[in-house]
Design a protein around this motif. Structure first.
Motif, short mmCIF file in Angstrom:
data_model
loop_
_atom_site.label_atom_id
_atom_site.label_comp_id
_atom_site.label_asym_id
_atom_site.label_seq_id
_atom_site.Cartn_x
_atom_site.Cartn_y
_atom_site.Cartn_z
N ALA A 53 -8.69 1.23 -1.00
CA ALA A 53 -9.43 2.15 -1.87
C ALA A 53 -8.56 3.33 -2.28
N PHE A 54 -7.81 3.86 -1.32
CA PHE A 54 -6.93 5.00 -1.62
C PHE A 54 -5.87 4.59 -2.64
N ARG A 55 -5.20 3.48 -2.39
CA ARG A 55 -4.17 3.00 -3.31
C ARG A 55 -4.75 2.75 -4.71
N ASP A 56 -5.87 2.06 -4.74
CA ASP A 56 -6.46 1.70 -6.03
C ASP A 56 -6.92 2.92 -6.81
N ARG A 57 -7.43 3.94 -6.11
CA ARG A 57 -7.84 5.16 -6.81
C ARG A 57 -6.62 5.86 -7.42
N LEU A 58 -5.53 5.94 -6.66
CA LEU A 58 -4.33 6.58 -7.19
C LEU A 58 -3.78 5.81 -8.39
N ARG A 59 -3.86 4.50 -8.34
CA ARG A 59 -3.39 3.69 -9.47
C ARG A 59 -4.25 3.90 -10.70
N ALA A 60 -5.55 4.06 -10.50
CA ALA A 60 -6.50 4.14 -11.62
C ALA A 60 -6.65 5.55 -12.19
N ILE A 117 0.84 -1.19 0.00
CA ILE A 117 0.00 0.00 0.00
C ILE A 117 0.88 1.25 0.00
N GLY A 118 0.25 2.40 0.07
CA GLY A 118 1.00 3.64 0.16
C GLY A 118 1.57 4.06 -1.18
N SER A 119 2.31 5.14 -1.16
CA SER A 119 2.82 5.74 -2.39
C SER A 119 3.78 4.84 -3.15
N THR A 120 4.55 4.02 -2.45
CA THR A 120 5.49 3.15 -3.16
C THR A 120 4.76 2.08 -3.98
N ALA A 121 3.45 1.92 -3.73
CA ALA A 121 2.64 0.95 -4.46
C ALA A 121 1.95 1.56 -5.68
N VAL A 122 2.23 2.83 -5.94
CA VAL A 122 1.58 3.53 -7.06
C VAL A 122 2.64 3.89 -8.10
N ALA A 127 -3.40 11.01 -8.77
CA ALA A 127 -2.04 10.72 -8.31
C ALA A 127 -1.15 11.96 -8.46
N GLU A 128 -1.32 12.70 -9.56
CA GLU A 128 -0.53 13.93 -9.76
C GLU A 128 -0.88 14.98 -8.71
N ALA A 129 -2.18 15.08 -8.39
CA ALA A 129 -2.60 16.04 -7.35
C ALA A 129 -2.01 15.64 -6.00
N TYR A 130 -1.97 14.34 -5.74
CA TYR A 130 -1.38 13.87 -4.49
C TYR A 130 0.12 14.17 -4.46
N ALA A 131 0.77 14.01 -5.59
CA ALA A 131 2.21 14.32 -5.66
C ALA A 131 2.44 15.79 -5.29
N ARG A 132 1.59 16.67 -5.79
CA ARG A 132 1.72 18.09 -5.45
C ARG A 132 1.50 18.32 -3.96
N GLU A 133 0.52 17.64 -3.38
CA GLU A 133 0.25 17.78 -1.94
C GLU A 133 1.44 17.27 -1.13
N LYS A 134 2.03 16.18 -1.56
CA LYS A 134 3.20 15.63 -0.86
C LYS A 134 4.37 16.60 -0.91
#
Length: 173
Positions: A120-127, A39-44, A132-139
């Motif tokens: 659900a979080f991981r799968d949404r970022l993968r899909a 899970i988590g970001s390393t899984a995306v 995922a790009e928005a999350y990258a900006r937040e990170k």
């Protein structure tokens, strides 16, 4: 103790490492976990992350995870108890050569809502690459605000991750 936050570009090595760790967990504590998920970001794929693998172990009960504790500790896992999350059994693994944090293991009993949240979080970022790009900006934003404190970094992202996970869970029902 706060740990520094350093985001790294995604690498296939994280997925390969996660699979090896999952195999090691099943071998060391057979039957303790019905499933272990990366899970988590390393899984995306493609998502920058702290180079720390997050795993989610599902067990029939918390007692099964607790019973596996000695076997996991023999592999270098450090028991952290709930560590601020009711219903979780948490372990960390630090590289013995560098002392750097390498892995988190979040153990939950089957049916715990946090299992569905993480998946659900991981799968949404993968899909959804845009999410995922928005999350990258937040990170990146949170890492810039809290470069020396991984706990504050995680707290900074929490409202964003909770919102996105809740939306993903709503889509599943």
């Amino acid at each position: 103790m706060p740990r520094p936050v350093a985001l790294a570009p995604w690498t296939l090595d994280w997925a390969v490492r996660a699979e090896a760790l999952i195999a090691d967990l099943h071998a060391a504590a057979p039957g303790a976990f019905g499933a272990v998920h990366h899970i988590g970001s390393t899984a995306v794929p493609g998502l920058a992350a702290k180079p720390v693998i997050d795993l989610l172990g599902e067990a029939e009960s918390l007692a099964m995870i607790e019973a596996a504790r000695p076997a996991l500790e023999a592999l270098g896992w450090r028991w952290r108890g709930e560590n601020g999350a009711t219903g979780r059994r948490y372990f960390t693994w630090d590289d013995p050569e560098t002392g750097e944090r390498g892995v988190h293991l979040h153990g939950h009993a089957a049916g715990d809502p946090m299992i569905a949240w993480h998946l659900a979080f991981r799968d949404r970022l993968r899909a959804e690459p845009a999410t995922a790009e928005a999350y990258a900006r937040e990170k990146v934003r949170c890492a810039a605000l809290h470069p020396g404190d991984s706990g504050a970094y995680a707290a900074c992202k929490k409202a964003w991750t909770d919102r996105v996970a809740a939306e993903a869970l709503g889509r599943r029902s």
